[in-house]
Design a protein around this motif. Sequence first.
Motif, mmCIF file in Angstrom:
data_model
loop_
_atom_site.group_PDB
_atom_site.id
_atom_site.type_symbol
_atom_site.label_atom_id
_atom_site.label_comp_id
_atom_site.label_asym_id
_atom_site.label_seq_id
_atom_site.Cartn_x
_atom_site.Cartn_y
_atom_site.Cartn_z
ATOM 1 N N ILE A 306 35.995 29.197 115.715
ATOM 2 C CA ILE A 306 36.696 28.676 116.907
ATOM 3 C C ILE A 306 36.034 28.909 118.655
ATOM 4 C CG2 ILE A 306 38.844 28.693 118.307
ATOM 5 C CD1 ILE A 306 39.427 27.927 115.249
ATOM 6 N N ASP A 307 35.145 29.955 118.082
ATOM 7 C CA ASP A 307 34.494 30.398 119.741
ATOM 8 C C ASP A 307 33.510 29.391 119.718
ATOM 9 O OD1 ASP A 307 36.003 32.113 120.756
ATOM 10 O OD2 ASP A 307 34.669 33.895 119.842
ATOM 11 N N LYS A 308 32.749 28.830 118.772
ATOM 12 C CA LYS A 308 31.576 28.374 118.251
ATOM 13 C C LYS A 308 32.139 26.570 118.653
ATOM 14 C CE LYS A 308 29.020 30.001 115.094
ATOM 15 N NZ LYS A 308 27.836 29.808 113.804
ATOM 16 N N VAL A 309 33.269 26.159 117.921
ATOM 17 C CA VAL A 309 33.664 25.035 118.136
ATOM 18 C C VAL A 309 33.912 24.986 119.507
ATOM 19 C CG1 VAL A 309 35.244 22.970 117.663
ATOM 20 C CG2 VAL A 309 34.487 24.794 116.340
ATOM 21 N N ARG A 310 35.001 26.091 120.183
ATOM 22 C CA ARG A 310 34.939 25.535 121.688
ATOM 23 C C ARG A 310 33.701 25.587 122.902
ATOM 24 N NH1 ARG A 310 40.974 28.061 121.131
ATOM 25 N NH2 ARG A 310 42.206 26.255 121.379
ATOM 26 N N ALA A 311 32.677 26.669 121.743
ATOM 27 C CA ALA A 311 31.725 26.603 123.160
ATOM 28 C C ALA A 311 31.101 25.173 123.173
ATOM 29 C CB ALA A 311 30.552 27.410 122.349
ATOM 30 N N ALA A 312 30.919 24.544 121.455
ATOM 31 C CA ALA A 312 30.293 23.278 121.449
ATOM 32 C C ALA A 312 31.412 21.965 122.476
ATOM 33 C CB ALA A 312 30.111 22.811 120.077
ATOM 34 N N LYS A 313 32.508 21.836 122.293
ATOM 35 C CA LYS A 313 33.557 21.038 122.680
ATOM 36 C C LYS A 313 34.506 22.572 123.433
ATOM 37 C CE LYS A 313 34.928 17.084 122.517
ATOM 38 N NZ LYS A 313 33.886 15.353 123.739
ATOM 39 N N PRO A 314 34.943 21.958 124.503
ATOM 40 C CA PRO A 314 36.002 22.529 124.767
ATOM 41 C C PRO A 314 36.955 22.928 125.306
ATOM 42 C CG PRO A 314 33.653 22.971 126.594
ATOM 43 C CD PRO A 314 33.575 21.321 125.586
ATOM 44 N N ASP A 315 37.229 20.863 125.199
ATOM 45 C CA ASP A 315 38.047 20.451 125.742
ATOM 46 C C ASP A 315 39.023 20.475 123.800
ATOM 47 O OD1 ASP A 315 36.173 18.312 124.553
ATOM 48 O OD2 ASP A 315 37.926 16.913 125.667
ATOM 49 N N ILE A 316 38.418 21.334 122.879
ATOM 50 C CA ILE A 316 38.973 20.015 121.145
ATOM 51 C C ILE A 316 40.140 20.752 120.698
ATOM 52 C CG2 ILE A 316 38.392 22.467 119.863
ATOM 53 C CD1 ILE A 316 36.785 19.921 117.764
ATOM 54 N N ALA A 317 41.426 19.815 120.429
ATOM 55 C CA ALA A 317 42.428 20.400 120.319
ATOM 56 C C ALA A 317 42.502 21.239 118.665
ATOM 57 C CB ALA A 317 43.648 19.224 120.192
ATOM 58 N N LEU A 318 43.072 22.532 118.287
ATOM 59 C CA LEU A 318 42.728 22.912 117.090
ATOM 60 C C LEU A 318 44.636 22.915 116.365
ATOM 61 C CD1 LEU A 318 41.385 25.207 115.362
ATOM 62 C CD2 LEU A 318 42.181 26.673 116.764
ATOM 63 N N SER A 319 43.948 22.837 115.222
ATOM 64 C CA SER A 319 45.647 23.030 114.218
ATOM 65 C C SER A 319 45.163 23.214 113.606
ATOM 66 C CB SER A 319 45.907 21.100 113.961
ATOM 67 O OG SER A 319 46.759 20.739 113.556
ATOM 68 N N GLY A 320 45.978 23.749 112.726
ATOM 69 C CA GLY A 320 45.836 24.358 111.368
ATOM 70 C C GLY A 320 47.170 25.078 110.286
ATOM 71 N N ASP A 321 47.119 25.373 109.534
ATOM 72 C CA ASP A 321 48.162 25.159 108.570
ATOM 73 C C ASP A 321 48.194 26.877 108.123
ATOM 74 O OD1 ASP A 321 47.908 22.997 107.769
ATOM 75 O OD2 ASP A 321 47.095 22.483 105.903
ATOM 76 N N PHE A 322 49.681 27.490 108.191
ATOM 77 C CA PHE A 322 50.248 28.551 107.897
ATOM 78 C C PHE A 322 51.080 28.600 106.881
ATOM 79 C CE2 PHE A 322 48.869 28.452 112.423
ATOM 80 C CZ PHE A 322 48.283 29.581 112.695
ATOM 81 N N ILE A 323 51.045 30.261 106.258
ATOM 82 C CA ILE A 323 52.070 29.957 104.809
ATOM 83 C C ILE A 323 52.034 31.661 104.827
ATOM 84 C CG2 ILE A 323 52.200 31.300 102.319
ATOM 85 C CD1 ILE A 323 49.860 29.705 101.974
ATOM 86 N N VAL A 324 53.867 31.746 105.242
ATOM 87 C CA VAL A 324 54.514 33.075 105.687
ATOM 88 C C VAL A 324 54.935 33.605 104.148
ATOM 89 C CG1 VAL A 324 54.683 32.502 108.008
ATOM 90 C CG2 VAL A 324 56.776 31.858 105.973
ATOM 91 N N GLY A 325 55.263 34.892 104.064
ATOM 92 C CA GLY A 325 56.222 35.125 103.180
ATOM 93 C C GLY A 325 55.097 35.256 101.678
ATOM 94 N N PHE A 326 54.031 35.138 101.883
ATOM 95 C CA PHE A 326 52.682 35.769 100.613
ATOM 96 C C PHE A 326 52.768 36.764 100.151
ATOM 97 C CE2 PHE A 326 48.887 36.645 98.457
ATOM 98 C CZ PHE A 326 48.372 35.283 97.835
ATOM 99 N N PRO A 327 53.471 37.172 98.842
ATOM 100 C CA PRO A 327 53.219 37.884 97.722
ATOM 101 C C PRO A 327 52.705 39.105 98.650
ATOM 102 C CG PRO A 327 52.889 36.552 96.569
ATOM 103 C CD PRO A 327 52.764 36.087 97.660
ATOM 104 N N GLY A 328 53.199 40.628 98.750
ATOM 105 C CA GLY A 328 53.141 41.940 99.604
ATOM 106 C C GLY A 328 52.769 42.293 101.397
ATOM 107 N N GLU A 329 53.395 40.540 102.081
ATOM 108 C CA GLU A 329 53.013 40.153 103.144
ATOM 109 C C GLU A 329 54.624 40.907 103.827
ATOM 110 O OE1 GLU A 329 52.713 36.792 105.788
ATOM 111 O OE2 GLU A 329 54.867 36.882 105.568
#
Length: 460
Positions: A306-329
Motif C-alpha cells: 500500500i505504501d508503494k502504491v500511494r508513493a506512485a499514486k498519492p490520491d489512489i482510493a483503496l478498497s478491500g475484502d475482509f472475513i471475520v470469524g475465520f476458525p480460531g480468530e
Amino acid sequence: MNHPADTLVRPAPASSTGEPAQRFFVTSFGCQMNVYDGERMGELLTAEGMQVAEKREDADLVILNTCHIREKAVAKVYSDIGRLRRDDGSTPMIAVAGCIAQAEGAEIARRAPSVDIVVGPQAYHRLPQLIEQARRGATAIDTDMPAITKFGSLPARPRQPRPTAFLTVQEGCDKFCTSCVVPYTRGAELSRPFGELVDEACALAEGGVKEITLLGQNVNAWGGEDDRGRMQGLDGLIRAMADIKGIRRIRYTTSHPNDMTDALIAAHAEIPALMPYLHLPVQSGSNPILKAMNRSHNAESYLAIIDKVRAAKPDIALSGDFIVGFPGESEADFQATLDIVRAANYAQAFSFKYSPRPGTPAAEMEDQISPEIMDERLQRLQALLNEQQHAFNAQAVGQRMQVLLERPGRKHGQLVGKSPWLQSVHVIAEGAKIGDIIDVDIISAGPNSLEGQALQQVTA
Ligand code: SAH
Ligand code: SF4
Ligand code: F3S
C-alpha cells in the motif's frame, strides 16, 4: 459484491421461421465475473435468435447465474428456483449456471427437479445445445472444464447498452486460500490471449464503451505475449487498452497482494486512463490467521505494498475484502484486523462473516467461531469501514472532478455517473447525456454517493 444483476442486452428480431422468438432472462448473483458471463450468455442466445424478456415472469427460459462463495448465496438461489413456479404450477425452462452449477452439478437437479439445465462457468458456450437437449425432455448437465476455452466459441461483442463494460481477462485461481471455493468452481488460473482481449476491447469501444473494467479472480496474475511476442503483465495489457480509440477509463479487479508487481504500481503513475482505484483484499490483519488462511502475505507485507502504491499514486482510493470469524480468530486477532484497517485507510470495502464451505480445508478446522461473535465483530468492523468511507467521500466536497455519466437519476434532469475514484455522483446536467464525461463540482457527500453541479461539458 453480491447483488443480483439482471442482464440487459438488445432484443433480437423475431426468429426467421416466423415463430414467435423464445424469450430468456438472466439473473446473475455473485461477483462481476458472473455479471460478465451473464452478459455473454445473453449475447449468445440473442445471436441464436432468442429475445430478452422484459420481465422474468415473461421468460420461456430463466438462467440463474449463481455464486457459491458463501452459504447465504447458495440458499438464495434455491429459494429463487422455488419462486419461479407460476400460479398454474408450471415453470419456465430453468438453467442453473455459474459456480453452484460447477460445485453441485447433477445434485442440483435432484434437489430442485424443476431445473432443466445445469451448466458450469467454463461450458456456457454450449447453452444452445443444452437448451435443445432440455426441450427434448432430458435434464442437460455440462460442467466440463475444456482445455479450449469458451471464449473462441462466443459471438463477437455487439453494441453495448451502457458506456461501461466488463471484460474478463483472467479466470480461475491457484492460490487455494483455505476458506475459498473459487479454485474448485473456476479451475486453474488462465490468462486469455493478448490479441483476443485487444480485439474484444476494440469491439466494445466501437460500440460506444468508454470505460472498461478488466476482470479476473486474480486479475493481476494476468500474463501473456503481446503482438510482438514480448511477455507482458497486466500493466502491458492496460497500456494496450489505453491506446484504443474511444477508451477513456480503465479499471481492474480483483487483485491479489502477491501479484502486485512494481510495473503495475508504476502504471498507476504513468497511464492517465488507469483510474486511481485499487481493490486489494487483505482478509485479516492477524498474521497467524493469514497463515491459517494460506494467504501467503502478512500484515506488514500488505501495508508495504500500500505504501508503494500511494508513493506512485498519492490520491489512489483503496478498497478491500475482509472475513471475520475465520476458525480460531481470537479477539486479539480481530483487533489486528481493526488495526490494519486504521493503517490502510479504505475508501470502500466489503466485509463478510466466515462461511464454512464444503470441501475446503477451513471447514474442517477446529475452533469454529460462534455466529454471535461473528455478528458482533462484523458490526464493529463495518462501523470503522463506514466511517472511513464517509470520510473519504467528505473530502470530495469542494473538489472539481470528471464524471462519466452512466444512467438516469431519480429526479428530473438528473444523471448518475462515477468519479475516477468509483464514487457514484448524482448531478443535474442539462444538455448532457449518458456516456458523456463532464466536469462536476462536488457540493455534498453522503455515505454512499456524492452530489455535484455540472460545469460545461468537456467531451462528447
Ligand atoms: N480472488 C479474490 C476474490 C475472491 S471471492 C480475492 O482473493 O480477493 C471474494 C471475497 O469473498 C474474498 O475476498 C473473501 O473476502 C470472501 N470469501 C471467500 N471465501 C469466503 C468464505 N468461505 N466465507 C466468507 N467470505 C468468503
Ligand atoms: Fe479465493 Fe484466495 Fe483465490 Fe481469492 S485468492 S479466489 S480468496 S482462493
Ligand atoms: Fe461467487 Fe463464483 Fe464469483 S463463487 S464470487 S460467482 S467466482
